[in-house]
Design an enzyme around this catalytic site. Structure first.
Site, PDB file in Angstrom:
ATOM      1  N   SER A   1      -6.040  14.593 -13.745  1.00 13.50           N
ATOM      2  CA  SER A   1      -7.244  14.359 -14.548  1.00 13.50           C
ATOM      3  C   SER A   1      -7.818  15.687 -15.026  1.00 13.50           C
ATOM      4  CB  SER A   1      -8.268  13.671 -13.639  1.00 13.50           C
ATOM      5  OG  SER A   1      -9.537  13.703 -14.226  1.00 13.50           O
TER       6      SER A   1
ATOM      7  N   TYR B   1     -13.172  13.274  -5.310  1.00  8.91           N
ATOM      8  CA  TYR B   1     -12.118  12.672  -6.135  1.00  8.91           C
ATOM      9  C   TYR B   1     -11.284  13.778  -6.803  1.00  8.91           C
ATOM     10  CZ  TYR B   1      -9.962  10.749 -10.329  1.00  8.91           C
ATOM     11  OH  TYR B   1      -9.060  10.447 -11.318  1.00  8.91           O
TER      12      TYR B   1
ATOM     13  N   LYS C   1      -7.124  15.170  -6.482  1.00 11.04           N
ATOM     14  CA  LYS C   1      -6.173  15.425  -7.580  1.00 11.04           C
ATOM     15  C   LYS C   1      -5.610  16.845  -7.466  1.00 11.04           C
ATOM     16  CE  LYS C   1      -6.340  11.468  -9.609  1.00 11.04           C
ATOM     17  NZ  LYS C   1      -5.214  10.558  -9.455  1.00 11.04           N
TER      18      LYS C   1
ATOM     19  N   ASP D   1       0.851  -1.196   0.000  1.00 10.49           N
ATOM     20  CA  ASP D   1       0.000   0.000   0.000  1.00 10.49           C
ATOM     21  C   ASP D   1       0.885   1.243   0.000  1.00 10.49           C
ATOM     22  OD1 ASP D   1      -1.844   2.136   1.082  1.00 10.49           O
ATOM     23  OD2 ASP D   1      -3.207   0.418   1.032  1.00 10.49           O
TER      24      ASP D   1
HETATM   25  P1  NAD Z   1      -7.141   1.556 -11.812  1.00  7.85           P
HETATM   26  O1  NAD Z   1      -8.050   1.471 -10.657  1.00  7.85           O
HETATM   27  O2  NAD Z   1      -7.290   0.550 -12.896  1.00  7.85           O
HETATM   28  O3  NAD Z   1      -5.619   1.531 -11.317  1.00  7.85           O
HETATM   29  C1  NAD Z   1      -5.217   2.070 -10.080  1.00  7.85           C
HETATM   30  C2  NAD Z   1      -4.327   1.037  -9.401  1.00  7.85           C
HETATM   31  O4  NAD Z   1      -3.906   1.575  -8.141  1.00  7.85           O
HETATM   32  C3  NAD Z   1      -5.061  -0.269  -9.111  1.00  7.85           C
HETATM   33  O5  NAD Z   1      -4.280  -1.348  -9.577  1.00  7.85           O
HETATM   34  C4  NAD Z   1      -5.194  -0.290  -7.587  1.00  7.85           C
HETATM   35  O6  NAD Z   1      -5.136  -1.607  -7.077  1.00  7.85           O
HETATM   36  C5  NAD Z   1      -4.007   0.564  -7.159  1.00  7.85           C
HETATM   37  N1  NAD Z   1      -4.147   1.238  -5.865  1.00  7.85           N
HETATM   38  C6  NAD Z   1      -5.176   2.016  -5.442  1.00  7.85           C
HETATM   39  N2  NAD Z   1      -4.938   2.453  -4.197  1.00  7.85           N
HETATM   40  C7  NAD Z   1      -3.723   1.972  -3.830  1.00  7.85           C
HETATM   41  C8  NAD Z   1      -2.929   2.082  -2.647  1.00  7.85           C
HETATM   42  N3  NAD Z   1      -3.349   2.755  -1.591  1.00  7.85           N
HETATM   43  N4  NAD Z   1      -1.729   1.483  -2.634  1.00  7.85           N
HETATM   44  C9  NAD Z   1      -1.285   0.760  -3.705  1.00  7.85           C
HETATM   45  N5  NAD Z   1      -2.003   0.597  -4.820  1.00  7.85           N
HETATM   46  C10 NAD Z   1      -3.207   1.203  -4.896  1.00  7.85           C
HETATM   47  O7  NAD Z   1      -7.262   3.025 -12.409  1.00  7.85           O
HETATM   48  P2  NAD Z   1      -6.685   3.648 -13.753  1.00  7.85           P
HETATM   49  O8  NAD Z   1      -7.832   3.945 -14.643  1.00  7.85           O
HETATM   50  O9  NAD Z   1      -5.571   2.843 -14.271  1.00  7.85           O
HETATM   51  O10 NAD Z   1      -6.172   5.045 -13.196  1.00  7.85           O
HETATM   52  C11 NAD Z   1      -4.820   5.265 -12.850  1.00  7.85           C
HETATM   53  C12 NAD Z   1      -4.679   6.683 -12.345  1.00  7.85           C
HETATM   54  O11 NAD Z   1      -5.106   7.590 -13.348  1.00  7.85           O
HETATM   55  C13 NAD Z   1      -5.519   6.991 -11.110  1.00  7.85           C
HETATM   56  O12 NAD Z   1      -4.759   7.812 -10.253  1.00  7.85           O
HETATM   57  C14 NAD Z   1      -6.703   7.744 -11.662  1.00  7.85           C
HETATM   58  O13 NAD Z   1      -7.247   8.631 -10.731  1.00  7.85           O
HETATM   59  C15 NAD Z   1      -6.070   8.491 -12.829  1.00  7.85           C
HETATM   60  N6  NAD Z   1      -7.029   8.838 -13.890  1.00  7.85           N
HETATM   61  C16 NAD Z   1      -7.800   7.862 -14.450  1.00  7.85           C
HETATM   62  C17 NAD Z   1      -8.732   8.192 -15.429  1.00  7.85           C
HETATM   63  C18 NAD Z   1      -9.640   7.149 -16.014  1.00  7.85           C
HETATM   64  O14 NAD Z   1     -10.686   7.514 -16.559  1.00  7.85           O
HETATM   65  N7  NAD Z   1      -9.284   5.876 -16.000  1.00  7.85           N
HETATM   66  C19 NAD Z   1      -8.841   9.535 -15.849  1.00  7.85           C
HETATM   67  C20 NAD Z   1      -8.025  10.495 -15.271  1.00  7.85           C
HETATM   68  C21 NAD Z   1      -7.116  10.135 -14.277  1.00  7.85           C
HETATM   69  C1  WQD Z   2     -18.762  10.275 -20.567  1.00  8.45           C
HETATM   70  C2  WQD Z   2     -20.068  10.768 -21.169  1.00  8.45           C
HETATM   71  C3  WQD Z   2     -21.871  10.923 -19.573  1.00  8.45           C
HETATM   72  C4  WQD Z   2     -22.161   6.589 -18.827  1.00  8.45           C
HETATM   73  C5  WQD Z   2     -15.186  10.487 -15.701  1.00  8.45           C
HETATM   74  C6  WQD Z   2     -14.661  11.188 -14.475  1.00  8.45           C
HETATM   75  C7  WQD Z   2     -13.364  11.871 -14.770  1.00  8.45           C
HETATM   76  C8  WQD Z   2     -12.352  10.913 -15.389  1.00  8.45           C
HETATM   77  C9  WQD Z   2     -12.935  10.132 -16.540  1.00  8.45           C
HETATM   78  C10 WQD Z   2     -10.900  10.085 -13.669  1.00  8.45           C
HETATM   79  C11 WQD Z   2     -20.820  11.777 -20.283  1.00  8.45           C
HETATM   80  C12 WQD Z   2     -22.179   9.873 -20.636  1.00  8.45           C
HETATM   81  C13 WQD Z   2     -21.790   7.831 -19.304  1.00  8.45           C
HETATM   82  C14 WQD Z   2     -23.460   6.092 -19.160  1.00  8.45           C
HETATM   83  C15 WQD Z   2     -23.873   8.091 -20.441  1.00  8.45           C
HETATM   84  N1  WQD Z   2     -11.895   9.935 -14.456  1.00  8.45           N
HETATM   85  N2  WQD Z   2     -22.611   8.567 -20.099  1.00  8.45           N
HETATM   86  N3  WQD Z   2     -24.258   6.871 -19.959  1.00  8.45           N
HETATM   87  O1  WQD Z   2     -17.898  11.718 -16.725  1.00  8.45           O
HETATM   88  O2  WQD Z   2     -16.462  12.499 -18.660  1.00  8.45           O
HETATM   89  O3  WQD Z   2     -15.394  11.461 -16.717  1.00  8.45           O
HETATM   90  O4  WQD Z   2     -14.185   9.547 -16.144  1.00  8.45           O
HETATM   91  O5  WQD Z   2     -10.230  11.049 -13.489  1.00  8.45           O
HETATM   92  O6  WQD Z   2     -12.904  12.385 -13.579  1.00  8.45           O
HETATM   93  O7  WQD Z   2     -15.624  12.133 -14.054  1.00  8.45           O
HETATM   94  O8  WQD Z   2     -16.702  10.052 -18.228  1.00  8.45           O
HETATM   95  O9  WQD Z   2     -17.316   7.900 -19.254  1.00  8.45           O
HETATM   96  O10 WQD Z   2     -18.479   8.605 -17.127  1.00  8.45           O
HETATM   97  O11 WQD Z   2     -18.986   9.806 -19.248  1.00  8.45           O
HETATM   98  O12 WQD Z   2     -24.617   8.750 -21.153  1.00  8.45           O
HETATM   99  O13 WQD Z   2     -23.865   5.002 -18.713  1.00  8.45           O
HETATM  100  O14 WQD Z   2     -20.959   9.644 -21.306  1.00  8.45           O
HETATM  101  O15 WQD Z   2     -23.020  11.622 -19.212  1.00  8.45           O
HETATM  102  O16 WQD Z   2     -21.444  12.696 -21.136  1.00  8.45           O
HETATM  103  P1  WQD Z   2     -16.724  11.529 -17.569  1.00  8.45           P
HETATM  104  P2  WQD Z   2     -17.858   9.002 -18.414  1.00  8.45           P
END
Ligand code: NAD
Ligand code: WQD
Length: 333
Positions: free
Chosen positions: A122, A146, A150, A58
């Site tokens: 993000s 969330y 960030k 962790d």
């Molecule tokens: P994910 O959940 O698939 O990967 C995150 C990983 O971190 C997981 O494997 C989880 O087990 C691990 N983890 C969480 N808390 C932990 C802890 N306390 N110690 C050790 N490991 C831990 O998510 P992802 O989509 O790959 O996202 C990766 C990063 O990118 C995240 O920080 C997320 O906030 C950011 N991000 C993701 C998106 C998205 O839409 N996927 C968008 C913008 C930013």
């Molecule tokens: C995309 C579009 C919804 C699901 C989120 C987080 C953001 C980032 C990425 C981590 C929107 C529409 C969605 C559904 C729908 N994550 N939608 N029906 O909201 O842009 O971003 O993920 O950092 O922080 O907020 O992505 O894929 O949820 O939605 O109509 O069942 O699809 O309204 O317009 P979003 P999303």
């Protein structure tokens, strides 16, 4: 160079590990597997025919990270919780895991004198856009816990750099990552009902869910549905390699990783139907709380500072998501 990857077993982490190994980096993954499994690490090793050092732990355990960091020269920090809705219900868990976890990681890095870090931020840090496309100097405003985590971590990193200009920090603001590796061996594996659009559409196409709920068709967008900047996860992963290379020079920069193009929910649904050859039924539902109309990136800074731009099309994003869904729908159901 040995790179320490927190959260490297997750969706974006595994795709980045593939690119790191392909580029000849040694990789140490540190992950507590709270949203992933060690299988994903094995798949990365299969894709690349290279080995990863995996440590289950962790990020809040400073002593364990301190030990694990020995011999590493840079960190890519993915570990974190990422579900917006859950963060509203369990804010303390999000601040503890994401903020406290990052503080613990940065403390261990200080002990080990490691000053190079790439951080997963993000586009959510921009809140409701005041102008589009979003440039990195757009005002920052989180709209949920969330997003707040960030913003706080970004601030901590900027303060670290202000106190010690030998740090080299790349804050990457991802737009909407989608798709999967074209091998179909790694991809996004959401637990329960997907929150995000693309995994939901895939599950409808494969027959796991009846229809997509389109959250609102009365936004101020060309077809009334929400517009986002979807980016292929492999392009995103490659952006991390470029960011890592840019850390040779001391700096603290926030950089958008997106394509610069916006697509609506209905456009994505249509593109997915074409790529999969399956009908994706949908129903118009009320708007989802906290959603914005449109969000897409200005990508100039990434081009200028990282010499990076996205390459993959919406068609490839849909095809690769579908390939992953097809290969994995049994184990995911
Ligand atoms: P994910 O959940 O698939 O990967 C995150 C990983 O971190 C997981 O494997 C989880 O087990 C691990 N983890 C969480 N808390 C932990 C802890 N306390 N110690 C050790 N490991 C831990 O998510 P992802 O989509 O790959 O996202 C990766 C990063 O990118 C995240 O920080 C997320 O906030 C950011 N991000 C993701 C998106 C998205 O839409 N996927 C968008 C913008 C930013
Ligand atoms: C995309 C579009 C919804 C699901 C989120 C987080 C953001 C980032 C990425 C981590 C929107 C529409 C969605 C559904 C729908 N994550 N939608 N029906 O909201 O842009 O971003 O993920 O950092 O922080 O907020 O992505 O894929 O949820 O939605 O109509 O069942 O699809 O309204 O317009 P979003 P999303």
């Amino acid at each position: 160079m040995k790179v320490f990857v927190t959260g490297g077993a997750g969706y974006i982490g595994t795709h980045t590990c593939v690119e790191l190994l392909n580029e000849g980096y040694e990789v140490v993954v540190y992950d507590n597997l709270c949203n992933s499994s060690v299988e994903a690490i094995k798949q990365v090793e299969t894709i690349t025919s290279k080995k990863i050092t995996f440590i289950e732990g962790d990020i809040r355990d400073t002593q364990a990270i301190n030990k694990a960091l020995e011999g590493c020269e840079a960190v890519i920090h993915f570990a974190g919780l990422k579900a917006v809705g859950e963060s509203v219900e369990r804010p303390l868990d999000y601040y503890d895991n994401n903020v406290q976890g990052s503080l613990s990681l940065f403390a261990a890095m200080k002990i080990q004198d490691i000053k190079k870090i790439v951080f997963s931020s993000s586009a959510t840090v921009y809140g409701d856009p005041k102008f589009l496309p979003l440039t990195e100097d757009h005002p920052l405003k989180a709209t949920n816990p969330y997003g707040e985590t960030k913003l706080v971590i970004e601030m901590i990193l900027r303060d670290l750099y202000n106190a010690d200009k030998t740090y080299s920090i790349s804050i990457l603001r991802y737009f909407n990552p989608v798709g999967a590796h074209d091998s179909g061996l790694i991809g996004e594996n959401p637990q329960g009902t997907p929150n995000n659009l693309m995994p939901y559409i895939s599950q409808v196409a494969v027959g796991q869910r009846e229809h997509l709920n389109v959250f609102g068709n009365d936004y101020d967008t060309p077809d009334g549905t929400g517009v986002r900047d979807y980016i292929h996860v492999v392009d995103l992963a490659k952006g991390h390699i470029k960011a890592l290379k840019s850390l040779e020079k001391a700096q603290c920069e926030a950089i958008n990783l997106g394509t610069g193009n916006g697509y609506s929910v209905l456009e994505m649904t249509k593109a997915f139907s074409v790529a999969s050859g399956k009908e994706v039924s949908y129903k118009i539902s009320p708007r989802r709380n906290g959603d914005i109309a449109s969000c897409y990136a200005d990508t100039t800074k990434a081009k200028e500072l990282l010499n990076w731009r996205s390459e993959k099309t919406i068609k490839e994003m849909c095809e690769d998501s579908w390939n992953w869904q097809m290969k994995n729908s049994k184990s995911l159901s």
